[in-house]
Design a protein around this motif. Structure first.
Motif, PDB file in Angstrom:
ATOM      1  N   GLY A   8       3.661 -17.992   9.487  1.00 25.29           N
ATOM      2  CA  GLY A   8       5.198 -17.949   9.744  1.00 25.29           C
ATOM      3  C   GLY A   8       5.851 -17.492  10.870  1.00 25.29           C
ATOM      4  O   GLY A   8       5.077 -16.397  11.457  1.00 25.29           O
ATOM      5  N   PRO A   9       6.918 -17.533  11.146  1.00 25.83           N
ATOM      6  CA  PRO A   9       7.647 -16.963  12.217  1.00 25.83           C
ATOM      7  C   PRO A   9       7.783 -15.397  11.881  1.00 25.83           C
ATOM      8  O   PRO A   9       8.046 -15.066  10.675  1.00 25.83           O
ATOM      9  N   ARG A  10       7.677 -14.510  12.796  1.00 26.97           N
ATOM     10  CA  ARG A  10       7.842 -12.908  12.672  1.00 26.97           C
ATOM     11  C   ARG A  10       8.982 -12.486  13.681  1.00 26.97           C
ATOM     12  O   ARG A  10       8.916 -12.662  14.748  1.00 26.97           O
ATOM     13  N   LEU A  11       9.599 -11.413  13.044  1.00 28.70           N
ATOM     14  CA  LEU A  11      10.646 -10.871  13.835  1.00 28.70           C
ATOM     15  C   LEU A  11      10.122  -9.349  14.634  1.00 28.70           C
ATOM     16  O   LEU A  11      10.535  -9.037  15.352  1.00 28.70           O
ATOM     17  N   GLY A  12       8.887  -8.981  14.058  1.00 25.49           N
ATOM     18  CA  GLY A  12       8.358  -7.761  14.443  1.00 25.49           C
ATOM     19  C   GLY A  12       8.807  -6.441  14.163  1.00 25.49           C
ATOM     20  O   GLY A  12       9.291  -5.795  14.996  1.00 25.49           O
ATOM     21  N   PHE A  13       9.045  -6.198  12.590  1.00 26.13           N
ATOM     22  CA  PHE A  13       9.644  -5.076  12.425  1.00 26.13           C
ATOM     23  C   PHE A  13       8.825  -4.659  10.862  1.00 26.13           C
ATOM     24  O   PHE A  13       8.055  -5.297  10.545  1.00 26.13           O
ATOM     25  N   ILE A  27      14.942  -1.913   7.657  1.00 27.12           N
ATOM     26  CA  ILE A  27      13.972  -1.677   9.054  1.00 27.12           C
ATOM     27  C   ILE A  27      13.547  -0.296   8.975  1.00 27.12           C
ATOM     28  O   ILE A  27      14.515   0.550   9.246  1.00 27.12           O
ATOM     29  N   GLU A  28      12.301  -0.104   8.767  1.00 24.56           N
ATOM     30  CA  GLU A  28      11.648   1.188   8.872  1.00 24.56           C
ATOM     31  C   GLU A  28      11.145   1.362  10.079  1.00 24.56           C
ATOM     32  O   GLU A  28      11.134   2.896  10.797  1.00 24.56           O
ATOM     33  N   GLY A  29      10.852   0.348  10.861  1.00 22.03           N
ATOM     34  CA  GLY A  29      10.172   0.513  12.283  1.00 22.03           C
ATOM     35  C   GLY A  29      10.254  -0.702  13.103  1.00 22.03           C
ATOM     36  O   GLY A  29      10.084  -1.855  12.408  1.00 22.03           O
ATOM     37  N   ALA A  36      12.587  -8.508  17.532  1.00 22.51           N
ATOM     38  CA  ALA A  36      13.217  -7.685  16.864  1.00 22.51           C
ATOM     39  C   ALA A  36      13.674  -6.557  17.948  1.00 22.51           C
ATOM     40  O   ALA A  36      15.150  -6.371  18.127  1.00 22.51           O
ATOM     41  N   ALA A  37      12.863  -5.912  18.686  1.00 23.15           N
ATOM     42  CA  ALA A  37      13.271  -4.901  19.754  1.00 23.15           C
ATOM     43  C   ALA A  37      13.972  -5.868  21.050  1.00 23.15           C
ATOM     44  O   ALA A  37      14.933  -5.123  21.182  1.00 23.15           O
ATOM     45  N   LYS A  38      13.635  -6.821  21.109  1.00 27.56           N
ATOM     46  CA  LYS A  38      14.249  -7.558  22.400  1.00 27.56           C
ATOM     47  C   LYS A  38      15.866  -8.067  21.975  1.00 27.56           C
ATOM     48  O   LYS A  38      16.555  -7.918  22.879  1.00 27.56           O
ATOM     49  N   ALA A  39      15.903  -8.154  20.865  1.00 27.25           N
ATOM     50  CA  ALA A  39      17.206  -8.521  20.259  1.00 27.25           C
ATOM     51  C   ALA A  39      18.163  -7.393  19.869  1.00 27.25           C
ATOM     52  O   ALA A  39      19.459  -7.450  19.620  1.00 27.25           O
ATOM     53  N   GLY A  40      17.536  -6.078  19.989  1.00 26.28           N
ATOM     54  CA  GLY A  40      18.418  -4.831  19.776  1.00 26.28           C
ATOM     55  C   GLY A  40      18.475  -4.203  18.283  1.00 26.28           C
ATOM     56  O   GLY A  40      19.108  -3.306  18.226  1.00 26.28           O
ATOM     57  N   LEU A  41      17.441  -4.982  17.421  1.00 24.06           N
ATOM     58  CA  LEU A  41      17.306  -4.370  16.039  1.00 24.06           C
ATOM     59  C   LEU A  41      16.535  -3.213  16.074  1.00 24.06           C
ATOM     60  O   LEU A  41      15.862  -2.667  17.063  1.00 24.06           O
ATOM     61  N   MET A  42      17.020  -2.215  15.338  1.00 27.82           N
ATOM     62  CA  MET A  42      16.612  -0.799  15.308  1.00 27.82           C
ATOM     63  C   MET A  42      16.258  -0.306  13.904  1.00 27.82           C
ATOM     64  O   MET A  42      16.757  -0.928  12.869  1.00 27.82           O
ATOM     65  N   GLU A  43      15.440   0.924  14.017  1.00 32.88           N
ATOM     66  CA  GLU A  43      15.189   1.432  12.432  1.00 32.88           C
ATOM     67  C   GLU A  43      16.466   1.861  11.826  1.00 32.88           C
ATOM     68  O   GLU A  43      17.397   2.375  12.624  1.00 32.88           O
ATOM     69  N   GLY A  81      25.191   1.075  10.560  1.00 28.31           N
ATOM     70  CA  GLY A  81      26.466   2.273  10.449  1.00 28.31           C
ATOM     71  C   GLY A  81      27.615   1.878   9.651  1.00 28.31           C
ATOM     72  O   GLY A  81      28.780   2.157   9.989  1.00 28.31           O
ATOM     73  N   GLY A  82      27.310   1.104   8.674  1.00 27.75           N
ATOM     74  CA  GLY A  82      28.327   0.298   7.637  1.00 27.75           C
ATOM     75  C   GLY A  82      29.071  -0.744   8.549  1.00 27.75           C
ATOM     76  O   GLY A  82      29.913  -1.276   7.758  1.00 27.75           O
ATOM     77  N   LYS A  83      28.738  -1.318   9.496  1.00 28.91           N
ATOM     78  CA  LYS A  83      29.350  -2.397   9.905  1.00 28.91           C
ATOM     79  C   LYS A  83      28.383  -3.525   9.877  1.00 28.91           C
ATOM     80  O   LYS A  83      27.313  -3.502  10.298  1.00 28.91           O
ATOM     81  N   LYS A  84      28.968  -4.850   9.770  1.00 29.85           N
ATOM     82  CA  LYS A  84      28.167  -6.190   9.705  1.00 29.85           C
ATOM     83  C   LYS A  84      28.145  -6.542  11.167  1.00 29.85           C
ATOM     84  O   LYS A  84      28.993  -6.913  11.960  1.00 29.85           O
ATOM     85  N   LEU A  85      27.062  -6.877  11.755  1.00 23.22           N
ATOM     86  CA  LEU A  85      26.722  -7.367  13.129  1.00 23.22           C
ATOM     87  C   LEU A  85      25.910  -8.859  12.687  1.00 23.22           C
ATOM     88  O   LEU A  85      24.943  -8.712  11.906  1.00 23.22           O
ATOM     89  N   ASP A  86      26.101  -9.639  13.760  1.00 25.93           N
ATOM     90  CA  ASP A  86      25.262 -11.026  13.947  1.00 25.93           C
ATOM     91  C   ASP A  86      24.266 -10.676  15.351  1.00 25.93           C
ATOM     92  O   ASP A  86      24.947 -10.697  16.289  1.00 25.93           O
ATOM     93  N   VAL A  87      22.915 -10.947  15.175  1.00 23.64           N
ATOM     94  CA  VAL A  87      22.104 -10.692  16.416  1.00 23.64           C
ATOM     95  C   VAL A  87      21.413 -11.815  16.250  1.00 23.64           C
ATOM     96  O   VAL A  87      20.923 -12.520  15.391  1.00 23.64           O
ATOM     97  N   LYS A  88      21.215 -12.250  17.604  1.00 24.86           N
ATOM     98  CA  LYS A  88      20.196 -13.726  17.699  1.00 24.86           C
ATOM     99  C   LYS A  88      18.947 -13.274  18.016  1.00 24.86           C
ATOM    100  O   LYS A  88      18.690 -12.438  19.055  1.00 24.86           O
ATOM    101  N   VAL A  89      18.017 -13.706  17.560  1.00 24.36           N
ATOM    102  CA  VAL A  89      16.549 -13.232  17.664  1.00 24.36           C
ATOM    103  C   VAL A  89      15.882 -14.313  17.581  1.00 24.36           C
ATOM    104  O   VAL A  89      15.934 -15.670  16.802  1.00 24.36           O
ATOM    105  N   THR A  90      14.703 -14.594  18.426  1.00 22.47           N
ATOM    106  CA  THR A  90      13.597 -15.594  18.746  1.00 22.47           C
ATOM    107  C   THR A  90      12.412 -15.176  18.199  1.00 22.47           C
ATOM    108  O   THR A  90      11.724 -14.344  18.796  1.00 22.47           O
ATOM    109  N   PRO A  91      12.066 -15.527  16.908  1.00 16.80           N
ATOM    110  CA  PRO A  91      10.799 -15.239  16.275  1.00 16.80           C
ATOM    111  C   PRO A  91       9.603 -15.450  16.954  1.00 16.80           C
ATOM    112  O   PRO A  91       9.829 -16.455  17.647  1.00 16.80           O
ATOM    113  N   GLU A  92       8.570 -14.764  16.707  1.00 18.66           N
ATOM    114  CA  GLU A  92       7.216 -15.277  17.285  1.00 18.66           C
ATOM    115  C   GLU A  92       6.336 -15.765  16.339  1.00 18.66           C
ATOM    116  O   GLU A  92       6.483 -15.629  15.357  1.00 18.66           O
TER     117      GLU A  92
END
Length: 92
Positions: A8-13, A27-29, A36-43, A81-92
């Motif tokens: 299925g679709p994967r975000l890459g983390f 997210i550990e990595g 995930a990296a392209k969308a700015g998601l981080m460890e 960092g204690g704040k909720k954010l919404d990020v758009k991600v296109t899974p592969e």
């Protein structure tokens, strides 16, 4: 060569396995150049929603991701960092 994994679709983390003290998926990595990296998601980010549906744990994450398709842009709710954010991600 790519490791075999879910079809299925994967975000890459990499999730933090065995971490179950809080809601969501920690997210550990992040795979370099993955969705995930392209969308700015981080460890250290914690995924708490996908496409408006809550994610309580890794099993819930897999169920919700299975409802989406590769290449379909989805909104991923995270805690950083204690704040909720919404990020758009296109899974592969």
């Amino acid at each position: 060569m790519r490791a075999r994994g879910p079809s299925g679709p994967r975000l890459g983390f990499m999730p933090a396995y065995g971490e179950d003290e809080a809601v969501g998926v920690l997210i550990e990595g992040v795979l370099e150049n993955g969705p995930a990296a392209k969308a700015g998601l981080m460890e250290g980010d914690r995924i708490v929603a996908i496409g408006g549906k809550p994610v309580k744990n890794l099993t819930g994450y897999m169920v919700v991701m299975g409802q989406h398709k590769k290449g379909e842009t989805i909104e991923v709710g995270i805690i950083r960092g204690g704040k909720k954010l919404d990020v758009k991600v296109t899974p592969e």
